[in-house]
Design an enzyme around this catalytic site. Structure first.
Site, short mmCIF file in Angstrom:
data_model
loop_
_atom_site.label_atom_id
_atom_site.label_comp_id
_atom_site.label_asym_id
_atom_site.label_seq_id
_atom_site.Cartn_x
_atom_site.Cartn_y
_atom_site.Cartn_z
N GLU A 94 5.67 -3.29 5.37
CA GLU A 94 5.11 -1.98 5.06
C GLU A 94 4.02 -1.70 6.08
O GLU A 94 3.28 -2.60 6.48
CB GLU A 94 4.52 -1.95 3.65
CG GLU A 94 3.88 -0.61 3.31
CD GLU A 94 3.38 -0.50 1.87
OE1 GLU A 94 2.98 0.60 1.46
OE2 GLU A 94 3.39 -1.53 1.17
N CYS A 303 4.11 1.37 -1.28
CA CYS A 303 3.49 2.65 -1.64
C CYS A 303 3.71 3.71 -0.59
O CYS A 303 3.62 4.90 -0.87
CB CYS A 303 2.00 2.43 -1.88
SG CYS A 303 1.64 1.47 -3.37
N ASN A 434 9.74 3.02 -6.00
CA ASN A 434 8.81 1.91 -5.82
C ASN A 434 7.61 2.08 -6.74
O ASN A 434 6.89 3.08 -6.65
CB ASN A 434 8.32 1.88 -4.37
CG ASN A 434 7.21 0.86 -4.15
OD1 ASN A 434 7.46 -0.33 -4.04
ND2 ASN A 434 5.97 1.32 -4.12
N GLU A 435 7.44 1.17 -7.67
CA GLU A 435 6.24 1.09 -8.51
C GLU A 435 5.90 2.38 -9.24
O GLU A 435 4.73 2.75 -9.36
CB GLU A 435 5.04 0.64 -7.68
CG GLU A 435 5.14 -0.78 -7.19
CD GLU A 435 3.88 -1.24 -6.48
OE1 GLU A 435 2.85 -0.54 -6.55
OE2 GLU A 435 3.91 -2.32 -5.86
#
Length: 879
Positions: A94, A303, A434-435
């Site tokens: 990331e 994120c 994602n999350e």
């Protein structure tokens, strides 16, 4: 990546206990030969033991006869356990911690297209990293502009130089770029590829000179002259050769003559990139990643994927953060979008989807891209309800699969071929989302993606997720939805204290063997000390033991610039010239290079559990919030009063524990008034208190969150607190801090209202805690898990048994080993990671690195002493 981490952790020491010495069969002593010295080696026992003090594990000097703890390890070599997929361990990239631009992406020029701005970072301007330079009396002005003369619609800013000339002299006017960090890392004799897009209105052309310089203007390379002709954008290239080795180099671009000169995409690339690829990767970083031998590469986040706007670049969205969308990142670099990185800096997208796929292929890893599901995560709780936008993103995802796998005759397969890769990349797995903290909203959209992908590409494995934490309401809800829908893989993420990893080795033992499989896409213990790596290694033995459930796993984050980073821990650290692996990198590399094909059933004895009641003082705190506390009362279980304070006489009983915040008695209450201050803990009472009730009235006055009511307080690094209205007032939880590392024990979606008084009641009995809010039971838990320091797993790698043992304690572990077969070689290859629990690898010191030796005298049964604070792999030939 979760955004709830708050305090920087310090290492944790696991419990150590002396065991009665058993009768040990087999050879009583073994000899080791270090491969580097070829001399007999000696196993040195640890010098510390642990005791339990006040409910927290603490480290104390051990008596000489307690320096060794005895264990047994039995291997069922003739039985087979779960098969281990070759893709089990991988890496997750990331762009956090400046991992791409200035990191893995080898471009040396920072802000090459003058697109930096306050939307990226408040301190940025379009000329960040640039300085003007002039010589020989040359004059002029420079200005970054966005006008109809721009390079293209996505690359909007460019530099306009108005050259006043020097009256025929040899003077020059231009700009110098300082690169990333201290400057550009240049090697004596190395070649660097320069390029720039330029245009001029001077009818006879503009003489452009490029060269490498020092910070004070000294020349580091022979200058190269270029003549820019015509008032249309044209790309010009040159090769520069450094004449020195330096880490503070600069790139200078200057012009003679007069008129208006426009520049954009000023670039300098080392010729020596990873695999020699154009627009390629920094060699040392790519090699360290390749040395892990990863089974997969997950990208681009994290994120980064699902935060920001999901709309196309249209005014006024141009100045807003935008979610990561793969089509922005392919094609010629000068035509790619730029973006405001979620982590607070600029993203050029020079490292884009084609480069990710190419890197995965280069290192033999399965590519695993993740696309946004139109529900934000990472503390941003929003979901789009625009059907047209959802349809577009689903189509973008189908186009991505075609880009990766389609023939050159297809629309997006042709794009891939035009970028130099006609052969398909062979995409098999793809993550959606994602999350996300809005489980139902996410899953409704995930279902639409899944239906469309399965209809056109049924061979693709689609990965869902379980939110940002290891447990809690979001986690439970998403797992329920994924299970009922028969999802193939669920991506779990968690960052926890070392103690949590030692306590949760058995996490996947009880998972449903017939349900969705687990992709552990992000995990790490919260620091980079060897004690953190030891706890991760202990946990990884449980991952391998459950290889039938845990199909993929990747530590995170992967890369971090030592001078500019947003997150710790990290696997590989770097500056502008050097890179080094953390202790966790050495653990990951050891496991990833010695995974094996199949688990071999084995059993080991445990360290005797040591328990005691939760003990400690009480505390009050806030986080980015102003709050008032009143009517504090602590009573023992027998009814006696330990503390009563209505603050009528001041706050003399309370001691600031962190030195943060502004505490004062106001209107008969104890008020913390600094809305910006974080972790403002004040404490009262005795650290030996046990079995008590804590009651307090709490009122939020202003700010982002709610209250933090602490109990079992030993010190700032060892306590529990009830975090009401945490994480931006989105949820509440009980968190345990042990030696600075946090873990969540209980979670609830409670939020806190401003101006409302809440009655908070914490009841502690032994190791059980019950919590009440406004007289209603909010939840309860028993903190009785054992942080086992001795963990093991055995795998088979062709003809080898690989015995993997983690001893995360200060006592050496003398272990009686029974391999369960007589057909073994008499020697074994031994690899050991050993060191002080506080040890940290740095650019200048690498205390944690593998030590390889040969162990002689192996038989069906033998005894080996595993050093204190160590990870040991024994590779034994067994037929």
């Amino acid at each position: 990546m979760p955004t709830s981490a708050r305090a920087p952790p310090v290492p944790h020491s696991a419990p150590r206990a002396r065991r009665p010495e058993p009768s040990i069969s087999g050879r009583a002593a073994l000899r080791t030969r270090d491969r580097s010295t070829r001399r007999p080696g000696v196993i040195v026992s640890g010098l510390l033991a642990t005791s339990l003090a006040a409910g927290f594990l603490t480290q104390a000097p051990a008596a000489a006869d307690a320096a060794v703890t005895d264990y047994t390890l039995s291997v069922d070599a003739d039985r087979t356990g779960p098969a281990i997929d070759p893709t089990m361990y991988g890496v997750f990239f990331e762009d956090i911690n400046n991992a791409a631009d200035g990191g893995l992406y080898a471009e040396l020029v920072q802000n090459r297209s003058f697109e930096y701005g306050p939307v990226d970072n408040r301190s940025y301007t379009p000329l960040t990293s640039w300085q003007h330079t002039a010589s020989g009396g040359a004059t002029g002005t420079l200005q970054v502009v966005d006008d109809d003369q721009r390079l293209n619609e996505r690359n909007r800013n460019h530099l306009r130089l108005n050259l006043a000339g020097t009256g025929g002299g040899a003077g020059r006017f231009g700009i110098t770029n300082s690169g990333y960090g201290a400057g550009m890392s240049l090697k004596d004799g190395a070649r660097y590829d320069f390029s720039v897009w330029a245009r001029t209105d001077n009818p006879t052309g503009t003489r452009l000179t490029t060269e490498l310089r020092t910070a004070d203007g000294g020349v580091l390379s022979a200058p190269v002259d270029i003549t820019v002709r015509g008032d249309r954008w044209t790309k010009y290239t040159a090769t520069l050769v450094s004449e020195v080795t330096t880490t503070t180099g600069r790139l200078s671009v200057t012009a003679a003559d007069s008129g208006t000169l426009r520049l954009d995409m000023v670039s300098l690339f080392p010729r020596d990139t990873y695999k020699g690829r154009k627009n390629g990767l920094r060699k040392d970083l790519a090699r360290k990643i390749a040395a892990l031998d990863p089974g997969f590469l997950r990208f681009p986040g994290g994120c980064l994927v699902n935060t920001g706007s999901h709309h196309a670049y249209e005014a006024p969205d141009w100045e807003r953060r935008r979610s990561y969308q793969w089509k922005d990142t392919i094609g010629p670099v000068e035509q790619r979008a730029v973006n405001a990185n979620f982590w607070g800096y600029h993203q050029s997208y020079g490292l884009g989807y084609h480069e990710y796929f190419q890197f995965a292929e280069d290192i033999g890893a399965m590519p695993l891209p993740v696309v946004p599901a139109l529900v934000t995560g990472c503390g941003q709780n929003r979901a789009t309800d625009d059907p047209a936008l959802l349809k577009r993103h689903i189509q973008d995802t189908l186009d991505l699969i075609e880009f990766a796998n389609g023939p050159v005759t297809s629309t997006w397969g042709r794009k891939r071929a035009e970028m130099g890769h006609p052969k398909p990349f062979g995409l098999t797995h793809l993550g959606v989302g994602n999350e996300e903290n809005l489980p139902d909203a996410f899953f409704a959209r995930f279902t639409e993606f899944r239906k469309a992908i399965e209809a056109r590409y049924p061979e693709i494995t689609i990965v869902s997720n379980s939110g940002p934490a290891s447990g809690g309401a979001t986690f439970d809800r998403l797992w329920d939805l994924n299970r009922r829908a028969g999802v193939d893989l669920v991506d779990e993420h968690y960052y926890e204290a070392p103690q949590w990893f030692l306590e949760n080795n058995d996490r996947y033992d009880s998972y449903d063997r017939t349900g969705p499989k687990v992709f552990l896409g992000e995990y790490a213990s919260r620091d980079n000390r060897f004690s953190n790596a030891l706890s991760e290694a202990a946990f990884m033995t449980g991952l391998e033991r459950n290889a039938d459930v845990v199909k993929l796993a990747s530590y995170a984050p992967l890369l971090a610039d030592v001078h500019q980073n947003q997150w710790r821990p990290d696997m590989i650290w770097f500056d502008n010239d050097r890179s080094w692996g953390s202790a966790s990198y050495e653990v990951q590399k050891l496991f990833m290079n010695n995974t094996g094909d199949r688990v071999v059933p084995s059993r080991a004895s445990a360290t005797p559990a040591v328990s005691g009641p939760i003990t400690g003082a009480v505390g009050l705190s806030t986080w980015a919030t102003s709050a008032a506390y009143d009517d504090v009362e602590v009573t023992a279980a027998n009814g006696s009063t330990l503390l009563r304070d209505d603050f009528a006489a001041g706050a003399a009983r309370w001691t600031p524990a962190t030195g943060r915040g502004t505490w004062a008695v106001e209107g008969g209450a104890y008020v913390q008034s600094d809305e910006a201050a974080e972790n403002t803990l004040v404490t009262a009472g005795d650290t030996h208190w046990r079995d008590y009730d804590l009651k307090v009235r709490a009122t939020k006055k202003s700010g982002k969150e709610g209250f933090l009511v602490a109990f079992g307080v030993r010190d700032t690094g060892n306590h529990y607190w009830w975090n009401l209205g945490g994480w931006g007032n989105t949820r509440s939880a009980v968190e345990k801090t042990a030696d600075g590392g946090k873990q969540t024990l209980l979670e609830n979606p409670t939020t806190i209202e401003t101006g409302r008084a809440y009655d908070v009641h914490v009841q502690v009995r032994g190791r059980q805690v019950t919590l009440y809010l406004d007289g209603q039971k909010w939840g309860s838990f028993t903190d009785d898990r054992t942080a086992e320091p001795f963990r093991q797993v055995v795998t088979r790698d062709k003809d080898d048994l690989v015995v993997k043992v983690v001893n995360a304690q200060a006592a050496a572990a003398r272990t009686s080993i029974d391999l369960g077969t007589t057909r073994v070689a008499s020697t074994a290859r031994l690899t050991t990671l050993e060191g002080a629990p506080d040890a940290v690898n740095t650019a200048d010191a690498h205390p944690i690195q593998p030590r390889r030796s040969t162990l002689e005298g192996i038989g069906r049964t033998f005894t080996y002493t595993f050093p204190a604070h160590s990870v040991t792999f024994l590779r034994i030939k067994a037929r």
